[in-house]
Write a protein that holds these residues in place. Sequence first.
Motif, PDB file in Angstrom:
ATOM      1  N   ASP A 118       0.833  -1.199   0.000  1.00  0.00           N
ATOM      2  CA  ASP A 118       0.000   0.000   0.000  1.00  0.00           C
ATOM      3  C   ASP A 118       0.872   1.254   0.000  1.00  0.00           C
ATOM      4  O   ASP A 118       1.902   1.296   0.653  1.00  0.00           O
ATOM      5  CB  ASP A 118      -0.910   0.026   1.232  1.00  0.00           C
ATOM      6  N   GLY A 119       0.391   2.260  -0.745  1.00  0.00           N
ATOM      7  CA  GLY A 119       1.122   3.529  -0.811  1.00  0.00           C
ATOM      8  C   GLY A 119       2.306   3.454  -1.742  1.00  0.00           C
ATOM      9  O   GLY A 119       3.265   4.233  -1.622  1.00  0.00           O
ATOM     10  N   ASN A 211      -6.156  14.350   3.693  1.00  0.00           N
ATOM     11  CA  ASN A 211      -5.698  15.078   2.509  1.00  0.00           C
ATOM     12  C   ASN A 211      -6.565  16.320   2.343  1.00  0.00           C
ATOM     13  O   ASN A 211      -7.659  16.270   1.800  1.00  0.00           O
ATOM     14  CB  ASN A 211      -5.805  14.180   1.280  1.00  0.00           C
ATOM     15  N   TYR A 244       0.030  14.424   7.554  1.00  0.00           N
ATOM     16  CA  TYR A 244      -0.493  13.533   6.523  1.00  0.00           C
ATOM     17  C   TYR A 244       0.649  13.050   5.643  1.00  0.00           C
ATOM     18  O   TYR A 244       1.224  13.821   4.887  1.00  0.00           O
ATOM     19  CB  TYR A 244      -1.548  14.260   5.680  1.00  0.00           C
ATOM     20  N   LEU A 248      -1.116   5.056   3.907  1.00  0.00           N
ATOM     21  CA  LEU A 248      -2.064   4.685   4.961  1.00  0.00           C
ATOM     22  C   LEU A 248      -1.411   4.008   6.161  1.00  0.00           C
ATOM     23  O   LEU A 248      -1.713   4.331   7.310  1.00  0.00           O
ATOM     24  CB  LEU A 248      -3.149   3.772   4.354  1.00  0.00           C
ATOM     25  N   TYR A 264     -10.193   9.434   5.796  1.00  0.00           N
ATOM     26  CA  TYR A 264     -10.255   9.566   4.332  1.00  0.00           C
ATOM     27  C   TYR A 264     -11.731   9.586   3.981  1.00  0.00           C
ATOM     28  O   TYR A 264     -12.382   8.564   3.838  1.00  0.00           O
ATOM     29  CB  TYR A 264      -9.510   8.447   3.594  1.00  0.00           C
ATOM     30  N   LYS A 274     -11.806   6.601  -0.995  1.00  0.00           N
ATOM     31  CA  LYS A 274     -10.786   5.981  -1.838  1.00  0.00           C
ATOM     32  C   LYS A 274     -10.362   4.605  -1.333  1.00  0.00           C
ATOM     33  O   LYS A 274     -10.007   3.727  -2.102  1.00  0.00           O
ATOM     34  CB  LYS A 274      -9.561   6.900  -1.880  1.00  0.00           C
TER      35      LYS A 274
HETATM   36  P1  AHM Z   1      -2.944   2.689  -3.178  1.00  0.00           P
HETATM   37  O1  AHM Z   1      -3.686   1.502  -2.651  1.00  0.00           O
HETATM   38  O2  AHM Z   1      -3.159   2.933  -4.635  1.00  0.00           O
HETATM   39  O3  AHM Z   1      -1.502   2.694  -2.786  1.00  0.00           O
HETATM   40  O4  AHM Z   1      -3.648   3.989  -2.509  1.00  0.00           O
HETATM   41  C1  AHM Z   1      -3.868   4.021  -1.159  1.00  0.00           C
HETATM   42  C2  AHM Z   1      -3.136   5.202  -0.561  1.00  0.00           C
HETATM   43  C3  AHM Z   1      -3.106   5.121   0.933  1.00  0.00           C
HETATM   44  O5  AHM Z   1      -1.888   4.587   1.367  1.00  0.00           O
HETATM   45  C4  AHM Z   1      -3.241   6.560   1.362  1.00  0.00           C
HETATM   46  O6  AHM Z   1      -3.890   6.666   2.617  1.00  0.00           O
HETATM   47  C5  AHM Z   1      -4.063   7.166   0.272  1.00  0.00           C
HETATM   48  O7  AHM Z   1      -3.868   6.356  -0.873  1.00  0.00           O
HETATM   49  C6  AHM Z   1      -3.632   8.551  -0.063  1.00  0.00           C
HETATM   50  O8  AHM Z   1      -4.482   9.062  -1.034  1.00  0.00           O
HETATM   51  P2  AHM Z   1      -4.392  10.590  -1.507  1.00  0.00           P
HETATM   52  O9  AHM Z   1      -3.142  10.710  -2.285  1.00  0.00           O
HETATM   53  O10 AHM Z   1      -5.646  10.786  -2.305  1.00  0.00           O
HETATM   54  O11 AHM Z   1      -4.392  11.448  -0.265  1.00  0.00           O
END
Ligand code: AHM
Length: 340
Positions: A118-119, A211, A244, A248, A264, A274
């Motif tokens: 993730d991220g 965000n 921030y 995640l 979020y 999201k």
């Molecule tokens: P991903 O699964 O495509 O990596 O996206 C999830 C990530 C999370 O880690 C984070 O909390 C979020 O997207 C951040 O989104 P934003 O850039 O819209 O703030």
Amino acid sequence: MDRYVVTLGRFILEQEREHPGATGALTNLLYDLTQAAKLIHREVSKAGLVDILGKTGKGNVHGEEVQKLDEYAHEVVFNAMDHGGNLCVMASEEEEGLLQIPEQFPTGDYVLLFDPLDGSSNIDANISIGTIFSIHKRCTEGRDGSLEDCLQPGHRQVAAGYVMYGSSTVLVYTTGSGVHGFTLDPSIGEFLLSHPEIRIPEPGKRIYSVNEGNFSTWSTGQQQLVEWFRGTGGNGGGGFSHRYVGSLVADFHRTLLYGGLFLYPADNRNPDGKLRLLYEASPLALICEQAGGRAIDGSREILAIEPESLHQRTPLYMGNREWVDLAERTLAGEGMAVGR
Ligand code: AHM
Ligand code: MG
């Protein structure tokens, strides 16, 4: 000092002994996951060297495209978990459909849902990223697991956790009796108990994490909530710090250790927010609740939501109960009055 360290392997074995009926399957599953985490840690920590190694000819000598780390992580987790005989099906944020256990291996009673990396858009900037996992007991019979086994509400999880690849690599998990954190000692390749019995501090630090670039796309209640944290809405509040990372696992890990509220929200482009219910919100919600916090989608407990599809999204508010309760009241239009 070294004589007193507790490895993750020892810890999960000792926890298993406290449950006399345990088959050892969950212990094996957690152990296999830690092996995957070590491999992903190794690749993530050398990500910045890929170009250098490529140029000196030590890397991609055949001119093949370097595999994306999130795809690599997906394969590592799948390959670490497919043959142990403990799982009947898997699902990954990286794959549209179910991941069945290959024919040549036995299946078992458990279901694994995971977000392999993730991220991952943060990798090039050396920002912390993570693997998230959620484990259920199957609810159907037969050799292979089915969609029904994956679409269980979060309160039925038997274990959940995450690995954060940051300034050090940490693994945090719960099997429903507290939350425990381990730090990888790369010199011996073992996760060592570093954070036993994690509780979100009460009162926690006054931190909100969102965000804010999305402010103009939020509902009025959502905007009022953030204005209360800022102290700019004429509705009291203020005195909060804003943090921030945009990753995640990193934002959640800080919330777990320091307190605060991570959110979020839904916005007018993404009515369900999201983040993914099964791979992100649900496992972190279980950890959050086990650590004394609360996690909601705005009005419902995350762990009570009956999933409808594998990749369903959900708004998410989690952290100290006080701030999650405040978010709930504000979103319901019930005003901003709080205790402190
Ligand atoms: P991903 O699964 O495509 O990596 O996206 C999830 C990530 C999370 O880690 C984070 O909390 C979020 O997207 C951040 O989104 P934003 O850039 O819209 O703030
Ligand atoms: Mg993700």
